[in-house]
Design a protein around this motif. Sequence first.
Motif, PDB file in Angstrom:
ATOM      1  N   LEU A 274     -60.404 -32.943 101.881  1.00 55.69           N
ATOM      2  CA  LEU A 274     -60.382 -32.805 100.421  1.00 55.69           C
ATOM      3  C   LEU A 274     -60.693 -34.142  99.758  1.00 55.69           C
ATOM      4  N   GLY A 275     -60.053 -35.200 100.223  1.00 52.25           N
ATOM      5  CA  GLY A 275     -60.310 -36.525  99.653  1.00 52.25           C
ATOM      6  C   GLY A 275     -61.761 -36.923  99.759  1.00 52.25           C
ATOM      7  N   GLU A 276     -62.377 -36.680 100.913  1.00 53.74           N
ATOM      8  CA  GLU A 276     -63.775 -37.054 101.103  1.00 53.74           C
ATOM      9  C   GLU A 276     -64.698 -36.207 100.221  1.00 53.74           C
ATOM     10  N   ILE A 277     -64.386 -34.930 100.085  1.00 50.30           N
ATOM     11  CA  ILE A 277     -65.198 -34.031  99.262  1.00 50.30           C
ATOM     12  C   ILE A 277     -65.163 -34.452  97.787  1.00 50.30           C
ATOM     13  N   LEU A 278     -64.031 -34.984  97.355  1.00 49.36           N
ATOM     14  CA  LEU A 278     -63.864 -35.323  95.937  1.00 49.36           C
ATOM     15  C   LEU A 278     -64.480 -36.666  95.540  1.00 49.36           C
ATOM     16  N   VAL A 279     -64.934 -37.457  96.494  1.00 46.58           N
ATOM     17  CA  VAL A 279     -65.462 -38.791  96.175  1.00 46.58           C
ATOM     18  C   VAL A 279     -66.628 -38.727  95.186  1.00 46.58           C
ATOM     19  N   LYS A 280     -67.667 -37.971  95.500  1.00 42.71           N
ATOM     20  CA  LYS A 280     -68.869 -37.951  94.636  1.00 42.71           C
ATOM     21  C   LYS A 280     -68.561 -37.417  93.238  1.00 42.71           C
ATOM     22  N   PRO A 281     -67.886 -36.256  93.114  1.00 42.92           N
ATOM     23  CA  PRO A 281     -67.604 -35.805  91.749  1.00 42.92           C
ATOM     24  C   PRO A 281     -66.652 -36.741  91.001  1.00 42.92           C
ATOM     25  N   THR A 282     -65.784 -37.425  91.706  1.00 48.20           N
ATOM     26  CA  THR A 282     -64.895 -38.399  91.056  1.00 48.20           C
ATOM     27  C   THR A 282     -65.699 -39.585  90.547  1.00 48.20           C
ATOM     28  N   GLU A 283     -66.681 -40.048  91.335  1.00 49.44           N
ATOM     29  CA  GLU A 283     -67.558 -41.138  90.885  1.00 49.44           C
ATOM     30  C   GLU A 283     -68.259 -40.772  89.593  1.00 49.44           C
ATOM     31  N   ARG A 284     -68.608 -39.495  89.453  1.00 47.16           N
ATOM     32  CA  ARG A 284     -69.326 -39.016  88.263  1.00 47.16           C
ATOM     33  C   ARG A 284     -68.372 -38.547  87.167  1.00 47.16           C
ATOM     34  N   SER A 285     -67.086 -38.737  87.379  1.00 49.44           N
ATOM     35  CA  SER A 285     -66.048 -38.280  86.434  1.00 49.44           C
ATOM     36  C   SER A 285     -66.182 -36.788  86.135  1.00 49.44           C
ATOM     37  N   ASP A 286     -66.531 -36.014  87.159  1.00 47.72           N
ATOM     38  CA  ASP A 286     -66.731 -34.579  87.009  1.00 47.72           C
ATOM     39  C   ASP A 286     -65.467 -33.840  87.448  1.00 47.72           C
ATOM     40  N   SER A 287     -64.472 -33.803  86.568  1.00 45.01           N
ATOM     41  CA  SER A 287     -63.197 -33.180  86.906  1.00 45.01           C
ATOM     42  C   SER A 287     -63.338 -31.673  87.113  1.00 45.01           C
ATOM     43  N   GLU A 288     -64.295 -31.065  86.457  1.00 44.94           N
ATOM     44  CA  GLU A 288     -64.519 -29.626  86.648  1.00 44.94           C
ATOM     45  C   GLU A 288     -64.959 -29.339  88.085  1.00 44.94           C
ATOM     46  N   LEU A 289     -65.894 -30.136  88.596  1.00 43.10           N
ATOM     47  CA  LEU A 289     -66.355 -29.945  89.972  1.00 43.10           C
ATOM     48  C   LEU A 289     -65.248 -30.292  90.965  1.00 43.10           C
ATOM     49  N   CYS A 290     -64.472 -31.321  90.668  1.00 41.57           N
ATOM     50  CA  CYS A 290     -63.322 -31.658  91.529  1.00 41.57           C
ATOM     51  C   CYS A 290     -62.395 -30.455  91.646  1.00 41.57           C
ATOM     52  N   GLY A 291     -62.080 -29.849  90.523  1.00 42.64           N
ATOM     53  CA  GLY A 291     -61.204 -28.681  90.526  1.00 42.64           C
ATOM     54  C   GLY A 291     -61.800 -27.513  91.284  1.00 42.64           C
ATOM     55  N   LYS A 292     -63.085 -27.311  91.112  1.00 41.98           N
ATOM     56  CA  LYS A 292     -63.784 -26.219  91.807  1.00 41.98           C
ATOM     57  C   LYS A 292     -63.700 -26.415  93.320  1.00 41.98           C
ATOM     58  N   TYR A 293     -63.992 -27.627  93.794  1.00 38.77           N
ATOM     59  CA  TYR A 293     -63.939 -27.913  95.225  1.00 38.77           C
ATOM     60  C   TYR A 293     -62.516 -27.770  95.764  1.00 38.77           C
ATOM     61  N   GLU A 294     -61.553 -28.295  95.020  1.00 41.65           N
ATOM     62  CA  GLU A 294     -60.157 -28.219  95.472  1.00 41.65           C
ATOM     63  C   GLU A 294     -59.710 -26.762  95.579  1.00 41.65           C
ATOM     64  N   ARG A 295     -60.023 -25.959  94.596  1.00 39.31           N
ATOM     65  CA  ARG A 295     -59.642 -24.542  94.630  1.00 39.31           C
ATOM     66  C   ARG A 295     -60.344 -23.813  95.778  1.00 39.31           C
TER      67      ARG A 295
END
Length: 140
Positions: free
Chosen positions: A46-67
């Motif tokens: 999960l942490g590795e998956i969230l790196v790119k969207p976090t860099e882009r401040s894309d909280s919507e994509l972070c949430g989508k991946y986490e869910r």
Amino acid sequence: MSRIFWDTNLFIYLFEDYGALSKAVAQLRSKMLDRGDQLLTSTLTLGEILVKPTERSDSELCGKYERAIAAAATMIAFDVKAAKVYAALRSQRSVKAPDAIQLACAASANVDLFVTNDERLQGKQVSGIQFIVALGRVPI
């Protein structure tokens, strides 16, 4: 029913367009669902998956991946049992730290199969994991 652990790269292929790799992962997931296999991964995934969207401040994509990961897989935490396996793997100096964390989490959950696209890990012997295979060689 088998307990199958996916390394991070498989989730990336599933979520993003990587052509043939994405298709192979989707087919693997379909076969797993048909067989009733349990999908596992680690919280590191999960942490590795969230790196790119976090860099882009894309909280919507972070949430989508986490869910998506939480709905599809059981996430294994790096706990004391995993830490001991990690120490044994790293003491050999043949496995990089992130790979050792993934293998340690999988081993602590006693998985049948660890699937990765990292050919260097294929065939390694880790107590608690029956088989470690590359995506192109999954035996199901």
